[in-house]
Structure formats: structure tokens, C-alpha cells
Design an enzyme around this catalytic site. Structure first.
Site, mmCIF file in Angstrom:
data_model
loop_
_atom_site.group_PDB
_atom_site.id
_atom_site.type_symbol
_atom_site.label_atom_id
_atom_site.label_comp_id
_atom_site.label_asym_id
_atom_site.label_seq_id
_atom_site.Cartn_x
_atom_site.Cartn_y
_atom_site.Cartn_z
ATOM 1 C CB SER A 1 -0.572 85.489 88.154
ATOM 2 O OG SER A 1 -1.955 85.268 88.285
ATOM 3 C CD GLN A 2 4.617 90.447 90.590
ATOM 4 O OE1 GLN A 2 3.592 91.008 90.970
ATOM 5 N NE2 GLN A 2 5.784 90.642 91.144
#
Ligand code: SAM
Length: 219
Positions: A69-70
Site C-alpha cells: 500500500s501507499q
């Protein structure tokens, strides 16, 4: 820290510090969360060829059609969880293991479940080699994991079409569930708190784009 010959040098630490500053500018306020993310070398979760991308605020492929994930998303979800030391947390979607390490850095006891065997196997070996001890589970996390429950916190790191009822039932009273809910293109982060045996409070927050949660109580 060094694991499997991996190096965390002043360049990586400098890039990580800049990323943390960027997350602050984007609205992340929890010092504990930012400090925990400062302690986890995110480049360790990337193939060496892509180390220069590890401290950009972007998601990145990790194989099996999945992503790490970012960083903003990790910080945002972790902040919502409001982690206390020794909280028992269920993470659904182990993926690269990065989010799990951030939760461990906050002193939580983490149960993390992944449906992709290759990713599960990789994390089960790689995280302990870095000194991160969690309970690694393989299977469909859309049903939660009743055997080890109930949990103080549940974090879902894949996008669900609706909130799986099983997860609500596995929260302690006062427990928190953080889950992105929506269609395949965009999901809204939901923050749910269990108030009593039967009552839940729900808040709908920012939009995100996650890979789908696939399973019995999902897509
Ligand atoms: N938390 C991860 C990290 O730090 O790298 C990011 C996870 S990635 C965005 C979402 C993960 O959820 C994928 O690895 C995917 O295989 C997993 N997943 C999807 N549906 C699942 C399910 N029903 N049970 C467990 N894991 C699931």
C-alpha cells in the site's frame, strides 16, 4: 538494522525522513505512527532494482497481482486504529508484510492473514528474519479468524464490497474496525467501533483505491 544482507544506510534513512515529512504535510498527525514508520525500512519490502521507489508516496507491485500500500494509506489506516501497546490486532491482507511491521513497532500483538500462498510463505520467513514476530495465518480473511479472536482492532487492507458481518462479531466491546468499502474502482474508508454487544458506530471517511478483498464475505 540489517536482515538477509539488506542495508539501511544514511541515504535510505534520509529518504525515509523526507517521506515522513511529506506524510505530515498530507495531514498525518500521530507522532507514534510517524515514528513507527520511520523505524521500518520500507525498501526491504522491494526488489533491489526498485529501491529508489521505496520512499515515494506510491503503492508498488509485490507479485501475485498485489501491491504494497501507499505510505499515506498505511499511515492513515494506522492512525485510525489508535493502537495501544499490547492491542490484539487482526490484519486482513498481509501482502508484503510492511503494514504488519508498522503495527508491531507500535507494540501490538499482530495476527495477519493472507489468501495468496506465495505472499504468506514469503512473509512467514522474511519478517522473523528481520526480527518482527507476528502470527502468520493463511486463508480467507473476509471471515476474520474466530479461533484467535476477539480482537481490539481489525484492519482490512483490501477493498470490500460491503462490511463483512463476521469481522464486526470478532471485535471486543470498544474495538475498532478500519475497512475500505466500495466498488472495484474506489472505496471509502470506514471506521467502525463496537459500542456494546449489539451496537456499532460507523464513520465514512476519505476515498482510496485498493486491490479487491476476495473471499466468502467479499468479492
Ligand atoms: N497490508 C499489505 C502490505 O503492507 O503490503 C498490503 C496489502 S495488499 C494492498 C492487499 C492484500 O490483501 C493482498 O496481498 C491480497 O492477496 C490480500 N487479500 C485479498 N483478499 C483477501 C482475503 N479474503 N483474505 C486475506 N487476504 C486477502
Amino acid at each position: 538494522m540489517s536482515a538477509n544482507g539488506l542495508i539501511d544506510n544514511y541515504k535510505h534513512k534520509g529518504a525515509r525522513k523526507s517521506l515522513i515529512e511529506e506524510l505530515k504535510r498530507k495531514g498525518i498527525k500521530s507522532e507514534q505512527v510517524l515514528e513507527a514508520m520511520m523505524r521500518v525500512p520500507r525498501h526491504y519490502f522491494f526488489d533491489k532494482t526498485f529501491w529508489d521507489r521505496a520512499y515515494l508516496d506510491i503503492a508498488h507491485p509485490i507479485g501475485e497481482g498485489q501491491t504494497i500500500s501507499q505510505p499515506y494509506t498505511v499511515a492513515y489506516q494506522t492512525e485510525l486504529l489508535n493502537v495501544s501497546k499490547n492491542d490484539k490486532i487482526l490484519e486482513i491482507g498481509t501482502g508484503s508484510g510492511y503494514q504488519c511491521c508498522v503495527l508491531l513497532e507500535l507494540g501490538a500483538k499482530v495476527y495477519t492473514i493472507e489468501r495468496q500462498k506465495t505472499l504468506y510463505e514469503r512473509c512467514k520467513l522474511f519478517l522473523p528474519a528481520m526480527g518482527y514476530k507476528a502470527h502468520f495465518l493463511y486463508g480467507d480473511g473476509s471471515k476474520g479468524n474466530k479461533i484467535h479472536g476477539p480482537y481490539d482492532k481489525i484492519i482490512v487492507t483490501a477493498g470490500a464490497p460491503t462490511i463483512p458481518q463476521a469481522l464486526m462479531g470478532q471485535l471486543t466491546i470498544g474495538g475498532i474496525l478500519v475497512i475500505p468499502v466500495g466498488d472495484e474502482k474506489t472505496q471509502k474508508m470506514h471506521l467502525i467501533q463496537r459500542i456494546s454487544e449489539q451496537e456499532f458506530q460507523s464513520e465514512t471517511l476519505e476515498s482510496f483505491r485498493f486491490v479487491p478483498l476476495i473471499g466468502e464475505q467479499a468479492w
